[in-house]
Scaffold this motif. Structure first.
Motif, PDB file in Angstrom:
ATOM      1  N   GLY A 181      15.647  29.183 -46.083  1.00 32.35           N
ATOM      2  CA  GLY A 181      15.728  28.104 -45.106  1.00 32.35           C
ATOM      3  C   GLY A 181      14.916  28.292 -43.849  1.00 32.35           C
ATOM      4  O   GLY A 181      14.676  27.325 -43.121  1.00 32.35           O
ATOM      5  N   LEU A 182      14.494  29.514 -43.538  1.00 31.44           N
ATOM      6  CA  LEU A 182      13.727  29.739 -42.309  1.00 31.44           C
ATOM      7  C   LEU A 182      12.419  28.961 -42.344  1.00 31.44           C
ATOM      8  O   LEU A 182      11.672  29.028 -43.323  1.00 31.44           O
ATOM      9  CB  LEU A 182      13.435  31.234 -42.131  1.00 31.44           C
ATOM     10  N   ALA A 183      12.155  28.213 -41.272  1.00 35.28           N
ATOM     11  CA  ALA A 183      10.911  27.443 -41.196  1.00 35.28           C
ATOM     12  C   ALA A 183       9.713  28.389 -41.168  1.00 35.28           C
ATOM     13  O   ALA A 183       9.709  29.386 -40.455  1.00 35.28           O
ATOM     14  CB  ALA A 183      10.927  26.561 -39.953  1.00 35.28           C
ATOM     15  N   LYS A 184       8.683  28.064 -41.949  1.00 35.43           N
ATOM     16  CA  LYS A 184       7.467  28.876 -41.979  1.00 35.43           C
ATOM     17  C   LYS A 184       6.803  28.834 -40.612  1.00 35.43           C
ATOM     18  O   LYS A 184       6.649  27.768 -40.019  1.00 35.43           O
ATOM     19  CB  LYS A 184       6.489  28.344 -43.022  1.00 35.43           C
ATOM     20  N   SER A 185       6.381  29.986 -40.124  1.00 39.63           N
ATOM     21  CA  SER A 185       5.710  30.078 -38.830  1.00 39.63           C
ATOM     22  C   SER A 185       4.847  31.330 -38.796  1.00 39.63           C
ATOM     23  O   SER A 185       5.246  32.377 -39.332  1.00 39.63           O
ATOM     24  CB  SER A 185       6.744  30.142 -37.692  1.00 39.63           C
ATOM     25  N   SER A 186       3.686  31.231 -38.159  1.00 40.32           N
ATOM     26  CA  SER A 186       2.835  32.410 -38.001  1.00 40.32           C
ATOM     27  C   SER A 186       3.547  33.484 -37.187  1.00 40.32           C
ATOM     28  O   SER A 186       3.284  34.675 -37.354  1.00 40.32           O
ATOM     29  CB  SER A 186       1.525  32.020 -37.304  1.00 40.32           C
ATOM     30  N   ARG A 187       4.458  33.080 -36.302  1.00 43.29           N
ATOM     31  CA  ARG A 187       5.155  34.041 -35.450  1.00 43.29           C
ATOM     32  C   ARG A 187       6.288  34.761 -36.172  1.00 43.29           C
ATOM     33  O   ARG A 187       6.882  35.690 -35.610  1.00 43.29           O
ATOM     34  CB  ARG A 187       5.680  33.349 -34.190  1.00 43.29           C
ATOM     35  N   GLU A 195      16.090  41.040 -37.490  1.00 44.05           N
ATOM     36  CA  GLU A 195      15.861  39.767 -36.804  1.00 44.05           C
ATOM     37  C   GLU A 195      15.503  38.674 -37.801  1.00 44.05           C
ATOM     38  O   GLU A 195      15.943  37.523 -37.653  1.00 44.05           O
ATOM     39  CB  GLU A 195      14.754  39.925 -35.767  1.00 44.05           C
ATOM     40  N   ARG A 196      14.742  39.050 -38.811  1.00 44.57           N
ATOM     41  CA  ARG A 196      14.387  38.078 -39.859  1.00 44.57           C
ATOM     42  C   ARG A 196      15.634  37.564 -40.557  1.00 44.57           C
ATOM     43  O   ARG A 196      15.763  36.353 -40.826  1.00 44.57           O
ATOM     44  CB  ARG A 196      13.432  38.749 -40.862  1.00 44.57           C
ATOM     45  N   GLN A 197      16.550  38.455 -40.833  1.00 49.12           N
ATOM     46  CA  GLN A 197      17.807  38.054 -41.473  1.00 49.12           C
ATOM     47  C   GLN A 197      18.624  37.174 -40.535  1.00 49.12           C
ATOM     48  O   GLN A 197      19.195  36.156 -40.947  1.00 49.12           O
ATOM     49  CB  GLN A 197      18.606  39.306 -41.857  1.00 49.12           C
ATOM     50  N   ALA A 198      18.644  37.533 -39.261  1.00 43.98           N
ATOM     51  CA  ALA A 198      19.430  36.774 -38.287  1.00 43.98           C
ATOM     52  C   ALA A 198      18.862  35.378 -38.060  1.00 43.98           C
ATOM     53  O   ALA A 198      19.606  34.429 -37.799  1.00 43.98           O
ATOM     54  CB  ALA A 198      19.478  37.539 -36.964  1.00 43.98           C
ATOM     55  N   ALA A 199      17.532  35.228 -38.181  1.00 46.14           N
ATOM     56  CA  ALA A 199      16.876  33.962 -37.852  1.00 46.14           C
ATOM     57  C   ALA A 199      17.265  32.819 -38.785  1.00 46.14           C
ATOM     58  O   ALA A 199      17.049  31.644 -38.461  1.00 46.14           O
ATOM     59  CB  ALA A 199      15.357  34.148 -37.867  1.00 46.14           C
ATOM     60  N   GLU A 234      25.467  34.519 -33.738  1.00 47.23           N
ATOM     61  CA  GLU A 234      24.529  35.553 -34.188  1.00 47.23           C
ATOM     62  C   GLU A 234      24.109  36.390 -32.977  1.00 47.23           C
ATOM     63  O   GLU A 234      23.428  35.899 -32.083  1.00 47.23           O
ATOM     64  CB  GLU A 234      23.297  34.886 -34.831  1.00 47.23           C
ATOM     65  N   PRO A 235      24.507  37.661 -32.930  1.00 49.95           N
ATOM     66  CA  PRO A 235      24.253  38.484 -31.740  1.00 49.95           C
ATOM     67  C   PRO A 235      22.784  38.635 -31.368  1.00 49.95           C
ATOM     68  O   PRO A 235      22.459  38.807 -30.188  1.00 49.95           O
ATOM     69  CB  PRO A 235      24.856  39.846 -32.120  1.00 49.95           C
ATOM     70  N   LEU A 236      21.873  38.551 -32.324  1.00 51.80           N
ATOM     71  CA  LEU A 236      20.456  38.754 -32.033  1.00 51.80           C
ATOM     72  C   LEU A 236      19.763  37.485 -31.551  1.00 51.80           C
ATOM     73  O   LEU A 236      18.586  37.525 -31.178  1.00 51.80           O
ATOM     74  CB  LEU A 236      19.734  39.296 -33.274  1.00 51.80           C
ATOM     75  N   ALA A 237      20.483  36.368 -31.546  1.00 45.77           N
ATOM     76  CA  ALA A 237      19.891  35.086 -31.149  1.00 45.77           C
ATOM     77  C   ALA A 237      20.041  34.864 -29.652  1.00 45.77           C
ATOM     78  O   ALA A 237      21.139  34.993 -29.103  1.00 45.77           O
ATOM     79  CB  ALA A 237      20.545  33.943 -31.920  1.00 45.77           C
ATOM     80  N   ARG A 267      15.043  32.751 -29.310  1.00 45.29           N
ATOM     81  CA  ARG A 267      14.325  34.023 -29.382  1.00 45.29           C
ATOM     82  C   ARG A 267      15.088  35.029 -30.234  1.00 45.29           C
ATOM     83  O   ARG A 267      16.314  35.145 -30.140  1.00 45.29           O
ATOM     84  CB  ARG A 267      14.106  34.602 -27.984  1.00 45.29           C
ATOM     85  N   PHE A 268      14.328  35.734 -31.041  1.00 51.83           N
ATOM     86  CA  PHE A 268      14.841  36.887 -31.783  1.00 51.83           C
ATOM     87  C   PHE A 268      13.880  38.029 -31.482  1.00 51.83           C
ATOM     88  O   PHE A 268      12.758  38.062 -32.009  1.00 51.83           O
ATOM     89  CB  PHE A 268      14.885  36.606 -33.291  1.00 51.83           C
TER      90      PHE A 268
END
Length: 283
Positions: A181-187, A195-199, A234-237, A267-268
């Motif tokens: 589900g994470l939106a594709k982004s160059s960032r 952080e990837r999991q949290a996003a 989500e603590p990392l968000a 931000r993550f």
């Protein structure tokens, strides 16, 4: 893959195409292309005889503390993706080619850039409007392609084209997402594994907002509050904003009606990610 680095080269190529009566599509990018960009290129190839992809990390749209120097770049990979997707030309200028010494002409806009991302990135949309205007003048495309992930940018470009009487069709294309589900982004490359999991919480909050509206909720503040609560779990968000606005004006709304944009920036670590959904309640 033909890579052109000067304005004159691009203009010469486009003039040759136009002499043959060919239509031209433009896909403006900052490079480090992914499947989201590829979907824009594919749509341009489908709708036009020739497609130009610009690959230019535009210094004008970065603030002094933002990631201009570290922004990911990989022209070789970009060229392969463009070639396999059917693009004809990459326009890859140096900053000095786009902004000659003494450059002092800008395209600015009031209203639409003053909300959402514009609040914390005050120079961003002035830089976007200026560089996109320059690309339109250089390439003279029949159509130009932008992703819905940058929904505020899409709205601003569409308004600019109307206000400045540009004879260009702006084509907005859907968000492309990872399998989770994470939106594709160059960032996304900035994200550490945790952080990837949290996003993924961003796309979960998008689904929550969409479901609340589908279930009949029309109080925009209730929907936004529920989405913020979910992201905040989500603590990392670290939330920059979650807002529901009128898509045509970017002004906050109280009731979900008309053309609605629900957008967020979170931000993550060092990555600032955006996501959104758009609804036309009149349909």
């Amino acid at each position: 893959m033909k890579i052109l680095k000067t304005v004159d080269e691009v203009r010469s190529q486009v003039k040759a195409w136009k002499k043959e009566g060919l239509s031209v599509g433009l896909v403006p990018t900052m490079g480090y292309l992914h499947e989201g960009h590829q979907s824009l290129i594919r749509k341009s190839v489908e709708q036009n005889d020739r497609t130009v992809v610009s690959v230019f990390v535009n210094p004008m749209q970065f603030g002094p503390t933002e990631d201009l120097e570290s922004y990911p770049r990989d022209l070789d990979a970009d060229a392969k993706l463009c070639e396999t997707t059917g693009a004809d030309v990459i326009f890859h200028p140096e900053p000095e080619e786009m902004y000659k010494p003494g450059f002092c002409s800008y395209v600015n806009m009031t209203g639409l850039p003053d909300a959402l991302c514009g609040l914390t990135r005050p120079v961003h949309f002035k830089g976007v409007c200026t560089v996109v205007n320059k690309l339109f003048n250089i390439v003279q495309p029949d159509r130009a392609y932008f992703g819905q992930k940058d929904a505020q940018q899409l709205a601003i470009i569409m308004r600019m084209v109307i206000d400045l009487n540009m004879d260009i069709e702006i084509v907005g294309c859907p968000i492309i997402r990872e399998a989770d589900g994470l939106a594709k982004s160059s960032r996304n490359i900035y994200l550490k594994p945790e952080e990837r999991q949290a996003a993924v919480i961003l796309s979960k909050s998008v689904k929550l907002g969409q479901q609340m509206i589908a279930d009949g909720e029309r109080d925009a503040k209730k929907i936004v509050a529920a989405m913020k609560d979910l992201i905040g779990s989500e603590p990392l968000a670290d939330i920059d904003y979650v807002e529901m606005v009128d898509m045509d004006t970017m002004k906050s709304i109280d009731i979900v009606e008309g053309h609605v944009l629900c957008a967020m920036a979170v931000r993550f670590g060092k990555a600032r990610l955006i996501d959104n959904f758009i609804l036309d309640m009149n349909k």
